[in-house]
Design a protein around this motif. Structure first.
Motif, short mmCIF file in Angstrom:
data_model
loop_
_atom_site.label_atom_id
_atom_site.label_comp_id
_atom_site.label_asym_id
_atom_site.label_seq_id
_atom_site.Cartn_x
_atom_site.Cartn_y
_atom_site.Cartn_z
N SER A 110 -13.56 15.24 -16.01
CA SER A 110 -12.14 15.43 -15.67
C SER A 110 -11.81 16.89 -15.35
O SER A 110 -10.87 17.16 -14.58
CB SER A 110 -11.25 14.93 -16.81
N GLU A 111 -12.55 17.82 -15.93
CA GLU A 111 -12.34 19.24 -15.64
C GLU A 111 -13.54 19.71 -14.80
O GLU A 111 -14.47 20.35 -15.30
CB GLU A 111 -12.25 20.04 -16.94
N ALA A 112 -13.54 19.35 -13.51
CA ALA A 112 -14.73 19.49 -12.68
C ALA A 112 -15.29 20.91 -12.65
O ALA A 112 -16.50 21.11 -12.88
CB ALA A 112 -14.42 19.01 -11.26
N GLU A 113 -14.46 21.91 -12.39
CA GLU A 113 -14.96 23.28 -12.26
C GLU A 113 -15.44 23.82 -13.60
O GLU A 113 -16.54 24.35 -13.73
CB GLU A 113 -13.86 24.16 -11.67
N LEU A 114 -14.60 23.68 -14.62
CA LEU A 114 -14.97 24.12 -15.96
C LEU A 114 -16.15 23.31 -16.49
O LEU A 114 -17.10 23.86 -17.06
CB LEU A 114 -13.77 23.96 -16.90
N GLY A 115 -16.11 22.00 -16.28
CA GLY A 115 -17.19 21.14 -16.73
C GLY A 115 -18.51 21.49 -16.08
O GLY A 115 -19.57 21.45 -16.72
N GLY A 116 -18.44 21.89 -14.79
CA GLY A 116 -19.65 22.30 -14.10
C GLY A 116 -20.27 23.54 -14.71
O GLY A 116 -21.50 23.64 -14.84
#
Length: 556
Positions: A110-116
């Motif tokens: 759900s938090e694509a940039e942070l999760g990446g």
């Protein structure tokens, strides 16, 4: 590298993470994580400091890093609930957030940039642990086929470990004596929590390391995928990303035969090539990221499809239920009729060429049998380690069986000799392993044998489909699964109009992809494409025949 491993989140990042975690407090000296024990999840440090130490199972510990505010504790194993491979202790009182595996997956998705950013750091930590030899310690004779098998199992599944050769390592011999280990007890596996396994099976070792959890016999999955090769992993990624509950079962390792390829150079998007292990590892992490349950090593022994939901029997693991099944079980390495072969498997005879085998044959001559693309990739790879590689083929050239880029590459290797019209008659050796490959007919120079200690066999594979005979899935004369229009007319009528879907077998709700499917092109890219396509065809099946007939709710 260390800075990347200790990547810190900003205050804004931490605020975004809060909704995924549960607050927890640790006192100074308290353990956040213990090596060899289950991990509650990823831990985000909100205050305080903690030390990270590697422990080898013998009580010896080495501090390798310190975590402070903004750091997160854990590695990529937390996605699938694996046991810890390091100790983490509070140096002072700590407040933190515990993010369990399901919420970690939710955070990453759900938090694509942070999760990446978080996921990249977790992957780098696992790579660092592998390079450092963290995890279980294997002790045994380097000529023992069982030790080699355990090394292959851990390496192929990207699990950190170290190996000690009892014949060359004084400390290893002393440990064997102190533990009172008999020859039949070897190899030993000393786990980070101090557990000592004597001549363990792959399954016993996997359970001790925490990445083989008990299967829930009461849960009904939307899709059960048998085989974690490129086709199976692709199906898992696409099915899980579309919200289906997915179970993947494999008896050895993720990646299948492709996972053992030293370098794949004709896969789209990788102009300089990529190892099969790396490609498979990325797909495995991706499937975990979307929530697929991957169980390795679990062997499926039978499929029962008389009624919904279908039931799959596993060796030693009971049965699991699923509404649809994807056959991605690939093929089993073919064992040619060579006298003495049984005695030297894992002791000089190998069916793949990974970095593990390459290290074993460094500065030595090797022989390789086979003329397909897998053989070609292995030849190129081994030529960079062995002093000389003898390639034995029955045909007069590679022209009809190998890709042109590999043929040209091999032709330019000065330490490779191709011997056409050549076959192996028998193998000879002693207690330490293989010593000679005896040929059926003399080579051009008159030699009747090759004095080599390493023989690689790439002589094809047979479909791994015996487990389907309890279900009545139609196979061709060679054991490959028939799908789509290839299914006999009578069987198509039994399964209904949905067999017009080209990956459907003769049994409604059962599909086949990859090398096990009759008529498939035996290429990694094709397998991945079929794995992706089968998910759309499962949805099409539900839409065409009505979800209620299978008891599945159409999704995505």
């Amino acid at each position: 590298m260390l800075n990347k491993l200790l990547y810190a989140l900003t205050a804004d990042d931490m605020e975004r993470v809060r909704r995924f975690g549960t607050p927890r407090h640790w006192m100074a000296g308290e353990m956040l994580i213990e090596a060899g024990h289950p991990v509650p999840g990823l831990i985000l440090m909100l205050s305080g400091a903690a030390s990270v130490a590697r422990r080898d199972g013998l009580g010896r510990s080495e501090v390798v890093a310190e975590h402070c505010v903004g750091h997160f504790v854990g590695d990529v194993g937390q996605l699938s609930g694996q046991h810890a491979i390091v100790d983490v202790a509070a140096l002072e009182p700590i407040d933190g957030l515990v993010i369990p595996p399901d919420q970690l997956r939710a955070l990453i998705n759900s938090e694509a940039e942070l999760g990446g950013r978080i996921l990249r750091t977790l992957i780098l930590r696992r790579i660092a642990a592998i390079e450092a030899g963290a995890g279980p310690m294997l002790i045994g004779d380097s000529h023992d086929a069982r030790l080699h098998d355990l090394c292959v199992f851990l390496t192929r599944n990207a699990h950190p470990h170290s190996v000690r050769d009892a014949a060359a390592d004084c400390e290893a011999r002393l440990l064997i004596e102190q533990l009172g280990a008999a020859p039949d007890d070897l190899p030993l596996a000393i786990c980070p929590d101090g557990t000592i396994l004597r001549s363990p099976s792959d399954t016993q070792l996997a359970m001790a390391l925490g990445y083989l959890s008990d299967l829930d016999a009461s849960q009904v999955y939307d899709v059960a995928i048998v085989g974690a090769g490129p086709a199976g992993l692709a199906a898992a990624v696409y099915a899980a990303s579309e919200g289906l509950s997915v179970l993947v079962l494999d008896c050895q390792a993720f990646g299948g035969q492709a996972g053992a390829s030293a370098k794949i150079e004709n896969y789209l998007g990788f102009p300089t090539g990529i190892s099969g292990q790396e490609l498979a590892g990325r797909a495995f992490t991706q499937a975990n990221k979307f929530g697929a349950h991957i169980a390795i090593p679990v062997e499926v022994t039978a499929l029962h499809c008389g009624k919904q939901p279908y039931s799959l029997d596993t060796r030693g693991g009971g049965s699991v239920l699923s509404r649809t099944v994807v056959i991605a079980s690939g093929a089993i390495y073919r064992r040619p009729a060579i006298a003495g072969l049984d005695a030297f498997e894992g002791r000089g005879v190998y069916y793949w060429a990974s970095p593990l085998e390459a290290c074993m044959c460094k500065d030595a001559e090797v022989a390789l049998v086979g003329g397909g693309n897998s053989a070609g990739q292995a030849i190129v790879f081994l030529a960079g380690h062995a002093t000389h590689a003898h390639v034995l083929i029955r045909r007069d050239s590679f022209e009809a069986t190998m890709s042109r880029y590999l043929i040209d590459r091999i032709a330019g290797l000065p330490n490779v000799t191709v011997h056409p019209h050549t076959e192996v008659e028998r193998l000879e050796g002693d207690a330490t392993g293989l010593a000679s490959v005896v040929l059926k007919a003399p080579l051009e120079g008159g030699a009747t044998r090759l004095d080599v200690q390493h023989l690689f066999l790439f002589t094809g594979a047979d479909p791994n489909t015996d487990w389907l005979r309890t279900c009545g899935v139609e196979l061709d004369a060679h054991g490959f699964v028939l799908t789509g229009a290839a299914v006999p007319a009578g069987e198509r009528r039994r399964a209904g109009d949905a067999t017009a879907v080209n990956l459907m077998t003769s049994v409604e709700g059962v599909f086949a992809v990859g090398d096990a499917r009759a008529g498939s092109m035996k290429r990694v890219a094709t397998a991945v494409g079929e794995g992706a396509a089968v998910v759309a065809q499962i949805h099409a099946l539900l839409a065409n025949i009505g979800a209620d007939s299978l008891g599945i709710g159409a999704r995505g």
